[in-house]
Design an enzyme around this catalytic site. Structure first.
Site, PDB file in Angstrom:
ATOM      1  N   TYR A 165       0.799  -1.225   0.000  1.00  0.00           N
ATOM      2  CA  TYR A 165       0.000   0.000   0.000  1.00  0.00           C
ATOM      3  C   TYR A 165       0.831   1.274   0.000  1.00  0.00           C
ATOM      4  CZ  TYR A 165      -4.819  -1.465   0.049  1.00  0.00           C
ATOM      5  OH  TYR A 165      -6.042  -1.932  -0.327  1.00  0.00           O
ATOM      6  N   GLU A 198      -0.937 -30.416  15.047  1.00  0.00           N
ATOM      7  CA  GLU A 198      -1.495 -29.843  13.825  1.00  0.00           C
ATOM      8  C   GLU A 198      -2.701 -28.967  14.127  1.00  0.00           C
ATOM      9  OE1 GLU A 198      -2.605 -32.682  10.775  1.00  0.00           O
ATOM     10  OE2 GLU A 198      -3.835 -31.227   9.715  1.00  0.00           O
ATOM     11  N   ASP A 212      -3.011 -35.251  11.814  1.00  0.00           N
ATOM     12  CA  ASP A 212      -4.036 -36.153  11.312  1.00  0.00           C
ATOM     13  C   ASP A 212      -3.385 -37.269  10.493  1.00  0.00           C
ATOM     14  OD1 ASP A 212      -6.064 -34.671  12.399  1.00  0.00           O
ATOM     15  OD2 ASP A 212      -6.598 -33.639  10.549  1.00  0.00           O
TER      16      ASP A 212
END
Lengths: 420, 420
Positions: free
Chosen positions: A163, A249, A301
């Site tokens: 910006y 995780e 997982d």
């Protein structure tokens, strides 16, 4: 529990302290588990001292990595570059940058380091060419902005940087890409440029560290934990009596362990990025590993993405390979949930999920990756996953009771030294 | 700055302390701004004491809200319900739940409260009907699980809850929906059920509070801040010498303010959910507002989503309207970035973004919402946004220098009491 009449019928959801939960009876006293962990911690500390670098491998000429530099050094590097550019212009050689290539053709996996690094290909970015004049201008502007940041020693995000000159950059992808170029040109990490990523990780447990001058005791951070700071250069003075780092995780598993104050039973530091690893969490994990020399055990997982996340922590993501030495944590152990755990821990059929076509493809792709191949145990597990076409989340353990993870599964894993 | 020869040419990006940054010259000494804020804080504290409730409006018969209950009360409520169900079965009336309807037809915006609440419609969920037998079974199972959680006083996520009985629930949306039903049946908030949402918010600044027994001083949390705990019932003992709460939409702005320790210049508490408000952050903000009786000033993007986020904090989301009294923070002031600021602060044209068709539609839809309509200032701003078809992010202020937000824009806003 002496009075047998009080015993209730087996109820996997009762979450009670009775011995009906699967494998609970295998658990030995905590002192036994702790002494095994102490051995692990000691051996990790011993092996950590001989960390290989590119120069040990005599690859420093052919390969390129960046390093952490203090703001004053970055400032000087930019000033030296500006002087050499001015000299080049004055001597009639013109104005151009030499930019290391970050393309995948210029990337190399180094098995000894277990990391992806950049090879030595560079390209010339001259101001006097129509095709590169914009990029050269953007590079100059980014160098100017970074110089200001280092001068004031303040930190901004990539979005802030964009910006400051939307007219020139047009699109954030352009300023972001040049920012990575600038890291490579100056030979320093992106965090050395004082441009930081939004943080989303949290840490809790046996760790004391300083964040921007404030001393933080992570055993006193309640259940919410301490937000991992975006600027690793203001993190320091790490102290810990932990025996290992538990890398989690997902948020839910983190919460369970934080509420149960798992770190008090087994001295450890619990850290999570709440899903996909962000740069701040990766830097923080690496700093912990390097300074405290603790083993890192990962709880993810049982699916290809779990292993992929482990690999990003372990050997880096491809688009920031130039920074791999500073972002990656070597020697992460895969604690669970592993595909073989599904049967071993009798995860009920209805808590397992069928893998999609995409999952299976991702799994097969991972089998081709160097970082998986070099660990035969991982290959075996991944083969089992792809063959069984089943996956499971950490939360699947809740089918044996909400606290099964913290009270049975993890202690048993630690006791059996069941990591790969 | 006395030596005028040292003055550089105006450079909006120089981020220096010279007076060239727009509107910097309007800033009065901090003491002037602080005394204005002290007045605001005092008037907020005075008006906070007379918070209206449904019963003040004599609507408690026709409308329904839930309240926070301690685990022991939830446990008793479930036990009473079980006893009454058993009595009903024994007396030949059969087994059924009476479930408050959560459909939009049963929702009501109460302007006096500035919240959405549920009307009194209920439905019967009998076990003896083929169409409702599954849902009745799920409801019973969820009640059983909640009873266990309250008994042990541990917290779990919705995902954990789902995994305790995948065979029955089949899909997480089913257990999630029944969980909301159970809140309404028992008349308590979802956090009272000890089922918590993943937290992602952070807080920093002039606040001391206890998280699960640990005292946290948020002025000593470095730049990362303190992660907001998922379980509001373990948060307490809030103390503060702040004059206001600054609610920030985005991470990057939060980081700027945390690094600059804005809260030391203007005593405040800075909080962000990093985007879309999550339940934990909404509960935390409300608790701060209620206990500390401080004004809440919001810093959001100048786009329809910024206003929408403000409205979720302020008067709730439609799918949790039964819990609106506990999740919403009344009387949030819209500080910025407001559509009128774009011209007022001369945000450069290239830092403004054109609104998409979807943006404009969302903006027009918001103009129809009661919570917008009751605030004429908001209507005016929103009309300006839709008419100009321009939006801007908080970061657009970086075009005047990285610290413009913390050093000029916010102080000036506070000085001019420029909120709606």
């Amino acid at each position: 529990m002496a009075d047998k009449r009080k015993r209730r019928r087996p109820d996997p959801d009762s979450d009670s302290d009775s011995d009906t939960r699967p494998f609970k009876h295998l658990l030995k006293p905590d002192t036994t588990i702790l002494s095994s962990l102490t051995t692990l911690a000691a051996s990790t500390a011993a092996s950590s001292s001989k960390t290989l670098t590119l120069s040990d491998l005599r690859l420093s000429a052919a390969c390129r990595e960046v390093s952490d530099l203090p703001p004053s050094a970055v400032q000087s590097a930019i000033e030296s570059l500006a002087v050499s550019l001015a000299r080049s212009i004055l001597s009639g050689q013109g104005f151009s940058f030499t930019v290391p290539s970050r393309s995948s053709a210029n990337q190399l996996y180094v098995p000894e380091l277990d990391r992806i690094v950049l090879k030595d290909k560079t390209s010339i970015r001259p101001y006097s060419s129509v095709s590169t004049v914009r990029k050269t201008t953007i590079t100059t502007r980014i160098l100017h902005l970074i110089h200001q940041l280092c001068l004031k020693n303040i930190h901004v995000t990539k979005r802030d940087l964009f910006y400051t000159d939307v007219k020139l950059f047009q699109d954030q992808t352009q300023s972001d890409a040049v920012l990575d170029d600038v890291s490579c040109i100056l030979g320093c990490t992106r965090s050395s440029l004082n441009v930081v990523a939004a943080e989303k990780g949290v840490v809790v447990g046996r760790l004391i560290f300083s964040d921007n001058g404030d001393m933080i005791d992570c055993t006193k951070m309640g259940m919410g934990g301490k937000a991992i700071p975006p600027n690793i250069d203001r993190v320091g003075d790490m102290k810990s009596d932990a025996l290992f780092i538990l890398l989690v995780e997902k948020d839910a598993a983190y919460m369970r362990l934080a509420e149960d104050r798992f770190y008090n039973r087994f001295p450890c530091i619990i850290v999570t990025a709440k899903g996909q690893p962000d740069v701040a969490t990766r830097l923080f994990l690496r700093k912990m590993k390097m300074e405290l020399k603790l083993p890192v055990l990962a709880l993810v997982d049982s699916d290809p993405y779990g292993l992929k996340i482990l690999s990003v922590y372990g050997c880096g993501s491809k688009n920031m390979s130039y920074d791999s030495a500073n972002l990656t944590t070597p020697d992460i152990k895969w604690l669970g949930i592993r595909p073989s755990d599904l049967d071993k821990y009798k995860i009920p059929e209805q808590c397992r999920l069928p893998m999609t076509e995409q999952d299976i493809k991702t799994g097969k792709d991972l089998l081709e990756e160097d970082f998986v191949k070099k660990n035969p145990g991982w290959v075996e597990e991944l083969n089992l996953m792809v063959k069984s076409k089943q996956k499971a989340e950490i939360q699947a353990l809740s089918s044996f009771g909400f606290q099964y993870l913290s009270e049975v599964y993890l202690p048993l894993k630690l006791q059996q030294r069941d990591w790969l």
